[in-house]
Scaffold this active site. Sequence first.
Site, PDB file in Angstrom:
ATOM      1  N   ASN A  50      49.893  26.663  37.608  1.00  0.00           N
ATOM      2  CA  ASN A  50      49.739  27.260  38.938  1.00  0.00           C
ATOM      3  C   ASN A  50      50.906  26.894  39.847  1.00  0.00           C
ATOM      4  O   ASN A  50      51.387  27.723  40.629  1.00  0.00           O
ATOM      5  CB  ASN A  50      48.438  26.790  39.587  1.00  0.00           C
ATOM      6  CG  ASN A  50      47.207  27.432  38.987  1.00  0.00           C
ATOM      7  OD1 ASN A  50      47.294  28.365  38.191  1.00  0.00           O
ATOM      8  ND2 ASN A  50      46.042  26.940  39.367  1.00  0.00           N
ATOM      9  N   ARG A 375      45.525  44.442  33.707  1.00  0.00           N
ATOM     10  CA  ARG A 375      45.806  43.466  32.640  1.00  0.00           C
ATOM     11  C   ARG A 375      44.785  43.685  31.538  1.00  0.00           C
ATOM     12  O   ARG A 375      43.592  43.843  31.813  1.00  0.00           O
ATOM     13  CB  ARG A 375      45.675  42.027  33.146  1.00  0.00           C
ATOM     14  CG  ARG A 375      46.579  41.668  34.316  1.00  0.00           C
ATOM     15  CD  ARG A 375      46.490  40.164  34.616  1.00  0.00           C
ATOM     16  NE  ARG A 375      46.967  39.836  35.945  1.00  0.00           N
ATOM     17  CZ  ARG A 375      48.250  39.696  36.279  1.00  0.00           C
ATOM     18  NH1 ARG A 375      49.171  39.867  35.358  1.00  0.00           N
ATOM     19  NH2 ARG A 375      48.591  39.394  37.517  1.00  0.00           N
ATOM     20  N   ARG A 405      51.967  41.460  37.839  1.00  0.00           N
ATOM     21  CA  ARG A 405      52.902  40.337  37.770  1.00  0.00           C
ATOM     22  C   ARG A 405      52.754  39.531  36.476  1.00  0.00           C
ATOM     23  O   ARG A 405      51.654  39.127  36.097  1.00  0.00           O
ATOM     24  CB  ARG A 405      52.684  39.419  38.980  1.00  0.00           C
ATOM     25  CG  ARG A 405      53.734  38.321  39.092  1.00  0.00           C
ATOM     26  CD  ARG A 405      53.499  37.514  40.345  1.00  0.00           C
ATOM     27  NE  ARG A 405      53.730  38.308  41.543  1.00  0.00           N
ATOM     28  CZ  ARG A 405      52.988  38.190  42.647  1.00  0.00           C
ATOM     29  NH1 ARG A 405      51.977  37.371  42.669  1.00  0.00           N
ATOM     30  NH2 ARG A 405      53.276  38.919  43.706  1.00  0.00           N
ATOM     31  N   HIS A 435      45.418  48.236  41.688  1.00  0.00           N
ATOM     32  CA  HIS A 435      44.676  47.033  41.327  1.00  0.00           C
ATOM     33  C   HIS A 435      43.191  47.338  41.132  1.00  0.00           C
ATOM     34  O   HIS A 435      42.420  46.466  40.750  1.00  0.00           O
ATOM     35  CB  HIS A 435      44.875  45.988  42.445  1.00  0.00           C
ATOM     36  CG  HIS A 435      44.432  44.609  42.093  1.00  0.00           C
ATOM     37  ND1 HIS A 435      43.358  43.997  42.697  1.00  0.00           N
ATOM     38  CD2 HIS A 435      44.920  43.713  41.208  1.00  0.00           C
ATOM     39  CE1 HIS A 435      43.205  42.785  42.209  1.00  0.00           C
ATOM     40  NE2 HIS A 435      44.131  42.587  41.289  1.00  0.00           N
ATOM     41  N   TYR A 468      36.532  33.950  33.485  1.00  0.00           N
ATOM     42  CA  TYR A 468      36.435  34.263  34.913  1.00  0.00           C
ATOM     43  C   TYR A 468      35.025  34.752  35.236  1.00  0.00           C
ATOM     44  O   TYR A 468      34.401  35.437  34.433  1.00  0.00           O
ATOM     45  CB  TYR A 468      37.406  35.397  35.299  1.00  0.00           C
ATOM     46  CG  TYR A 468      38.876  35.096  35.209  1.00  0.00           C
ATOM     47  CD1 TYR A 468      39.370  33.935  34.604  1.00  0.00           C
ATOM     48  CD2 TYR A 468      39.803  35.992  35.718  1.00  0.00           C
ATOM     49  CE1 TYR A 468      40.736  33.695  34.530  1.00  0.00           C
ATOM     50  CE2 TYR A 468      41.174  35.766  35.653  1.00  0.00           C
ATOM     51  CZ  TYR A 468      41.633  34.614  35.046  1.00  0.00           C
ATOM     52  OH  TYR A 468      42.982  34.378  34.962  1.00  0.00           O
ATOM     53  N   HIS A 592      36.144  34.561  40.420  1.00  0.00           N
ATOM     54  CA  HIS A 592      36.972  35.754  40.563  1.00  0.00           C
ATOM     55  C   HIS A 592      36.235  36.937  41.183  1.00  0.00           C
ATOM     56  O   HIS A 592      36.857  37.916  41.592  1.00  0.00           O
ATOM     57  CB  HIS A 592      37.532  36.155  39.191  1.00  0.00           C
ATOM     58  CG  HIS A 592      38.695  37.079  39.234  1.00  0.00           C
ATOM     59  ND1 HIS A 592      38.602  38.416  38.914  1.00  0.00           N
ATOM     60  CD2 HIS A 592      39.989  36.876  39.583  1.00  0.00           C
ATOM     61  CE1 HIS A 592      39.789  38.985  39.038  1.00  0.00           C
ATOM     62  NE2 HIS A 592      40.651  38.084  39.442  1.00  0.00           N
TER      63      HIS A 592
END
Length: 683
Positions: A50, A375, A405, A435, A468, A592
Amino acid sequence: MSSDPLRDPSLYINRELSQLDFNFRVLAQAMDEQVPLLERLRFLCISCTNLDEFFEIRAAAVRHAQEFGLPPAPDGMSPQAILNAIHDRAAELVDQQYRCWNQVLRPALGEAGVGILAHKSWTARQRRWLRAYFRNEIMPVLSPLGLDPSHPFPKILNKSLNIVVVLKGTDAFGRAGHLALVRAPRSLPRIIQLPESLGGPQNFVLLSAVLSAFVDELFPGMDVQGAYQFRVTRNSELVVDEEEVENLALALRDELVDRGYRPAVRLEIAHDCPKPIMQTLLQNFGLSENAAYRIDGPVNLNRVIQVYDLLPRPDLKYPPMTPRVFKSPEGIFVTAAQGDVLLHHPFDSFSTVLELIREAAVDPNVLAIKQTLYRTGKDSGIVEALILAARNGKDVTVVVELRARFDEEANLGLADRLQDAGVQVVYGVVGYKTHAKMLLIVRREGRKLRRYVHLGTGNYHSGTARAYTDLSLITADPDIGNDVHLLFQQLSGLAPKMKLKCLLQSPFTLHAGLIKRIERETALALEGKPARIIAKMNALNEAQVIRALYAASQAGVQIDLIVRGACTLRPGVEGVSDNIRVRSIVGRFLEHSRVYWFGNNGAPELYCASADWLERNLLRRVETCFPILDSGLARRIYREVLQNYLDDNLNAWELQEDGRYSKCVPAPGQPPHSAQQALMEGL
């Protein structure tokens, strides 16, 4: 200066420093003796990874703001002040990370029979084996470089392992030695597992230790007076002027080639490296001293995560969790037609979502499938199902976000595979990352076409779905189906802004919709009626939303925010935010899910979303926010995702007025409660 008191910079926490603080909470898990030992190692490595990403993206953005003279953030800090504060806080985090490694986890692993062996602890037999390994497996791929006028300082790849070597003497050409660099190619394993004959299969050595120990063999006839590992972190945000490129995919491919050599933002170097050598490196990377971090251990500590994967030690890991599998004997289409289906991952298996797409791929009545992909991970079953659907004659359209990213390269390859299979691939909207997480299936049922929709808070990624917490809604509601149909029209065509009946969307209606609902609670409070807001998200920094929350607090609205990471809202300020409480949950799974709940005078509204309350998500991305129309499912989400997390007193941290977090502990007589544990036990 604005006259609005709610714009006072003292009411805002700096976003970068708040993001750094999240990693202290992750690191606390590594220090928690109640957490299994290898999981503690995993949390340590997560905090290191991170921090890498923080410098690659957040610190790099601040440095960019400094170079271009951009104005201060809402908290009033100038870019230079932020960079100075980042250095101080990050240095504190790094110090704690390496004390955790050197003084706590490495010794504890040794006591548990897992050796991550330092150079000084090698036995003679281990040293002989490692020397042979160095000569046979490592040395042939190394290209040491002496630094002199004909060998200038080379390009150093982002986050690569390097050794700077101090030499004395002359080489075969009579050149005087001074400094040399040894770069470790990415092809070399960063963790070396020793054979069982050398003390058991649970002994490991770091590549950096082997390089340092035998680096003298690369410089025969010269005296190696010192060898110091270092690593440079570079700006990794891709910059593509989308208005100027004709082909976004080609432009991104070009950018990816250079990503590893973009401007430096951080230098990590061995703690015992002489200052003149560190200054030489800083000069070559164009960095000042406040970008340097001295490291008491491996500069790439996050690579130790490989030990977790290599070791079959269930006694040192969390007990396995078997997610619930949604049963649909007649098929998911029949079930969804009868009523909405809610999945709470990872406690409910993501396989149901995969099965929905697989069922659609082979169902002769399915005519079209449309999906967004941000993703997906390697070997994605969802991608295989989409390819199968296209080959079975379905009309398949996929919106692939090329700019996700660190997944840009993978998504370029994914887009190529889908196109080769006959899938229509769309790259979204210029200037706005897509997104949103949505899937639309069009199915013929008798004489009518029916739309089935999946909407989620997380990515279509089976790996992260196990790690998540996220929510999935599968519905055949015609209004939601029509809204999603319109959104796909907007993404794949050149459709104008469309009025949606149920969904809120960024960048058009979500921001205004949130403000409207916050202001509605404010009006209720001013009328003396009960007013309440509970929201869960990953991060919060949008200034207008924060000002609306402050005004709501002043009116008496009770507000609870469950914000995993960065939060720039300052709670507990008398007369401003004393009715706002902010907590962060850090546990086994990465929080998440995004859920927003508004009391609405006894007729509560509950939404799930792909968006955090960040400026970028609300104003510069394509996001979806969808209502939970089934009252029973809404009550379930309230119970599992909101009240359950507000009751947590084991893994929760509360944000204080001064911007720091304090760990929650059970009050006297209060039973301990872990939200994630309760969900694993079937809350």
